[in-house]
Design an enzyme around this catalytic site. Structure first.
Site, PDB file in Angstrom:
ATOM      1  N   GLN A   1      25.879 -21.118  47.252  1.00  0.00           N
ATOM      2  CA  GLN A   1      25.856 -21.967  46.233  1.00  0.00           C
ATOM      3  C   GLN A   1      25.256 -22.340  45.734  1.00  0.00           C
ATOM      4  O   GLN A   1      24.989 -22.632  44.302  1.00  0.00           O
ATOM      5  CB  GLN A   1      26.476 -23.397  47.014  1.00  0.00           C
TER       6      GLN A   1
ATOM      7  N   CYS B   1      30.425 -27.722  41.969  1.00  0.00           N
ATOM      8  CA  CYS B   1      30.444 -26.125  43.429  1.00  0.00           C
ATOM      9  C   CYS B   1      31.839 -26.483  43.356  1.00  0.00           C
ATOM     10  O   CYS B   1      32.490 -25.019  44.360  1.00  0.00           O
ATOM     11  CB  CYS B   1      30.248 -26.120  44.646  1.00  0.00           C
TER      12      CYS B   1
ATOM     13  N   HIS C   1      23.974 -26.102  51.729  1.00  0.00           N
ATOM     14  CA  HIS C   1      24.722 -24.898  51.027  1.00  0.00           C
ATOM     15  C   HIS C   1      24.194 -23.884  50.917  1.00  0.00           C
ATOM     16  O   HIS C   1      24.066 -23.911  49.124  1.00  0.00           O
ATOM     17  CB  HIS C   1      25.953 -25.486  50.769  1.00  0.00           C
TER      18      HIS C   1
HETATM   19  N1   CP Z   1      32.119 -23.902  46.357  1.00  0.00           N
HETATM   20  C1   CP Z   1      32.585 -22.874  47.922  1.00  0.00           C
HETATM   21  O1   CP Z   1      31.845 -22.858  49.012  1.00  0.00           O
HETATM   22  O2   CP Z   1      34.091 -23.953  47.667  1.00  0.00           O
HETATM   23  P1   CP Z   1      34.739 -22.661  49.121  1.00  0.00           P
HETATM   24  O3   CP Z   1      34.361 -23.427  50.085  1.00  0.00           O
HETATM   25  O4   CP Z   1      35.793 -23.031  48.256  1.00  0.00           O
HETATM   26  O5   CP Z   1      33.884 -21.201  49.486  1.00  0.00           O
HETATM   27  N1  NVA Z   2      30.154 -30.416  50.335  1.00  0.00           N
HETATM   28  C1  NVA Z   2      31.282 -29.966  50.398  1.00  0.00           C
HETATM   29  C2  NVA Z   2      31.224 -28.745  49.881  1.00  0.00           C
HETATM   30  C3  NVA Z   2      32.176 -27.790  49.648  1.00  0.00           C
HETATM   31  C4  NVA Z   2      31.650 -26.878  48.911  1.00  0.00           C
HETATM   32  C5  NVA Z   2      31.629 -29.800  52.038  1.00  0.00           C
HETATM   33  O1  NVA Z   2      30.875 -29.954  52.921  1.00  0.00           O
HETATM   34  O2  NVA Z   2      33.230 -29.722  52.294  1.00  0.00           O
END
Ligand code: CP
Ligand code: NVA
Length: 299
Positions: free
Chosen positions: A127, A255, A124
């Site tokens: 983020q 996050c 990610h």
């Molecule tokens: N932190 C984040 O990516 O949030 P969302 O899943 O709401 O986009």
């Molecule tokens: N680790 C989480 C992050 C969400 C923003 C997921 O992948 O669902």
């Protein structure tokens, strides 16, 4: 053509450039996307990522197009390659939130448009940019000695640990037995010059840390494991007691979305050490910095 599938697709200097650029006022945003489209493909739900990307694209003069999970049909309705070849006919850049990281790699391999990872099962990075921006604002990158991540060694942990390694920030991870990260990720961190200390003891991970970070215990796509994970991760909740073991003035980051009473208590996430709303806002600023870099706005 540059892609951004993980933080280390940037060099350390480029990462610093993106973070500096993200700090510039919106009014000074370079119009690198003027008259151009950006496709935002989502296979999973999103609040922050969709909204922050749409606004960042607008701030750079472009037009975002949100593509719903049911419209994608990745490798079902058509191949990942055909999806991106089509979208590149209309858009300057394609950003996607996917289950399989390999779908992003296949899209990038087409070399028809810069690809941005809006979250995959592995990473990610958008983020992580916002997290590093928040750390730079709240503490200063040079003054941050250690970032402690408590919980699952998931996509969020990986991107943040990679970003920390690239910036010379020490990191630690407290993770239950059986959930440790794969050896190749640890080797990747070492190759970036920043090994992560791994323990199964949350108190050990946070002692002396300037930042305590957690994320959900059950990521999107792992819903069937939820009941088992709640049991395994219960000792890894970030509580006021755990925060008290971190460095004086330590901040709490998440996050989001958060589950109060699971990975973090309400007292912590809604308390004075929490910077989660600044962090959420920074998603938009970091997206603007990243997109201006990928669109060649470095000069
Ligand atoms: N932190 C984040 O990516 O949030 P969302 O899943 O709401 O986009
Ligand atoms: N680790 C989480 C992050 C969400 C923003 C997921 O992948 O669902």
């Amino acid at each position: 053509m540059r892609h951004f599938l993980e933080v280390d697709d940037l060099s350390a200097d480029e990462l610093r450039w993106v973070l500096d650029s993200s700090s510039r006022p919106v009014a000074d945003a370079p119009q690198v996307l003027a008259g151009r489209g950006v496709a935002l493909v989502f296979e999973k739900a999103s609040n922050r990522t969709r909204n922050s990307m749409e606004m960042a694209v607008r701030q750079l003069g472009g037009h975002p197009v949100y593509i719903r999970p049911e419209e994608v049909g990745m490798d079902v309705r058509e191949t990942a390659e055909d999806i991106v070849r089509t979208l590149a006919c209309y858009h300057a850049l394609v950003a996607a939130r996917v289950f399989r990281h390999s779908h992003l790699e296949r899209m990038a391999a087409c070399e028809v448009a810069p690809i941005v990872n809006l979250l995959s099962d592995d990473a990610h990075p958008c983020q992580a940019l916002a997290d590093l921006l928040t750390i730079s604002q709240c503490i200063g990158l040079e003054r941050t000695e250690r970032v402690a991540f408590v919980g699952d060694a998931n996509n969020m942990w990986r991107s943040l640990a990679i970003g920390c390694a690239m910036l010379g920030i020490e990191s630690s991870l407290a993770v239950p037995p059986g959930y440790a990260p794969p050896a190749e990720t640890l080797e990747r961190l070492e190759s970036l010059g920043g090994a992560c200390t791994i323990t199964d003891d949350p108190a050990e991970a946070v002692i002396g840390a300037d930042v305590v970070y957690t994320d959900v215990w059950t990521s999107m796509g792992q819903e069937a494991e939820h009941d088992e994970r709640v049991v395994s991760f219960a000792p890894y909740q970030v509580s006021a007691d755990l925060m008290s073991r971190a460095a004086a003035g330590a901040i709490f980051l998440h996050c989001l979305p958060a589950h109060r009473g699971e990975e973090v208590t309400a007292e912590v996430i809604d308390g004075p050490a929490s910077r989660v709303w600044q962090q959420a806002e920074n998603r938009m600023h970091a997206a603007r910095g990243l997109l201006s870099f990928l669109m060649g706005g470095t000069s």
